[in-house]
Motif scaffolding. Sequence first.
Motif, short mmCIF file in Angstrom:
data_model
loop_
_atom_site.label_atom_id
_atom_site.label_comp_id
_atom_site.label_asym_id
_atom_site.label_seq_id
_atom_site.Cartn_x
_atom_site.Cartn_y
_atom_site.Cartn_z
N SER A 138 15.93 -2.54 1.85
CA SER A 138 16.20 -1.11 1.67
C SER A 138 15.64 -0.26 2.81
O SER A 138 15.87 0.96 2.84
CB SER A 138 15.59 -0.63 0.35
N VAL A 139 14.88 -0.87 3.73
CA VAL A 139 14.23 -0.10 4.81
C VAL A 139 14.61 -0.71 6.15
O VAL A 139 13.92 -1.57 6.70
CB VAL A 139 12.69 -0.10 4.65
N ARG A 140 15.73 -0.28 6.70
CA ARG A 140 16.16 -0.74 8.02
C ARG A 140 16.16 0.45 8.96
O ARG A 140 16.82 1.45 8.68
CB ARG A 140 17.56 -1.35 7.95
N LEU A 141 15.42 0.35 10.05
CA LEU A 141 15.27 1.48 10.97
C LEU A 141 16.16 1.27 12.18
O LEU A 141 16.00 0.29 12.91
CB LEU A 141 13.81 1.63 11.39
N ALA A 142 17.10 2.20 12.38
CA ALA A 142 18.02 2.10 13.50
C ALA A 142 17.39 2.64 14.77
O ALA A 142 16.39 3.35 14.72
CB ALA A 142 19.30 2.88 13.18
N TRP A 195 0.83 -1.22 0.00
CA TRP A 195 0.00 0.00 0.00
C TRP A 195 0.86 1.25 0.00
O TRP A 195 0.55 2.24 -0.68
CB TRP A 195 -0.94 -0.02 1.21
N SER A 196 1.92 1.23 0.81
CA SER A 196 2.68 2.46 1.02
C SER A 196 3.88 2.58 0.10
O SER A 196 4.51 3.63 0.05
CB SER A 196 3.15 2.52 2.47
N GLY A 197 4.23 1.49 -0.57
CA GLY A 197 5.42 1.52 -1.39
C GLY A 197 6.64 0.98 -0.68
O GLY A 197 7.72 0.89 -1.28
N GLY A 198 6.52 0.62 0.58
CA GLY A 198 7.66 0.03 1.27
C GLY A 198 7.56 0.03 2.78
O GLY A 198 7.96 -0.91 3.43
N LEU A 199 7.05 1.11 3.33
CA LEU A 199 6.98 1.23 4.78
C LEU A 199 5.77 2.08 5.13
O LEU A 199 5.61 3.19 4.61
CB LEU A 199 8.24 1.93 5.31
#
Length: 154
Positions: A129-133, A46-50
């Motif tokens: 591609s989406v890693r949240l620190a 829905w959001s394109g990735g996150l």
Amino acid sequence: MNPTHPRPTRLAALTGRCLCGAVTITVTGEHEEQVGACHCRMCQRWSGGLFLCFEAEASAVTVNGEVTRYRSSSFAERAFCPRCGSHLWFGDLAQDGEPRGYELTPGLFDAARHWPLRSELYADRAMDSVRLAGEHRRQTQAEYEAANPFVNRP
Ligand SMILES: [Zn+2]
Ligand SMILES: [Zn+2]
């Protein structure tokens, strides 16, 4: 997403709008001032990735303008502006078909730009591609679905 999790809230009014400006959303009651992230497959599509959101009480939210509401599962909807496509909210639905609360997209609201990340759901399903620190709370798919068995309802 997790009603038992303590969270800072504020009563000050917030106003947000979609990209084209056709939809405005005002939050006048209790709402979070932090952001949750979800990496589930539906949110990725829905959001394109996150997918990012913050919670607001249903009674606190006023929506002006035409909105398209997509019933994405048996228990929830996702809403967007039919003109520009901006994502507006995810909402669990009550028996009357209205959201029992809103998980609003923070990007609509200038005030949300500096709010911290509170939690990640489906953290083990994040796109490479989406890693949240950071030290925020994380739940894996297995942990979240064990605590919320309704998400597997057909
Ligand atoms: Zn729009
Ligand atoms: Zn999700």
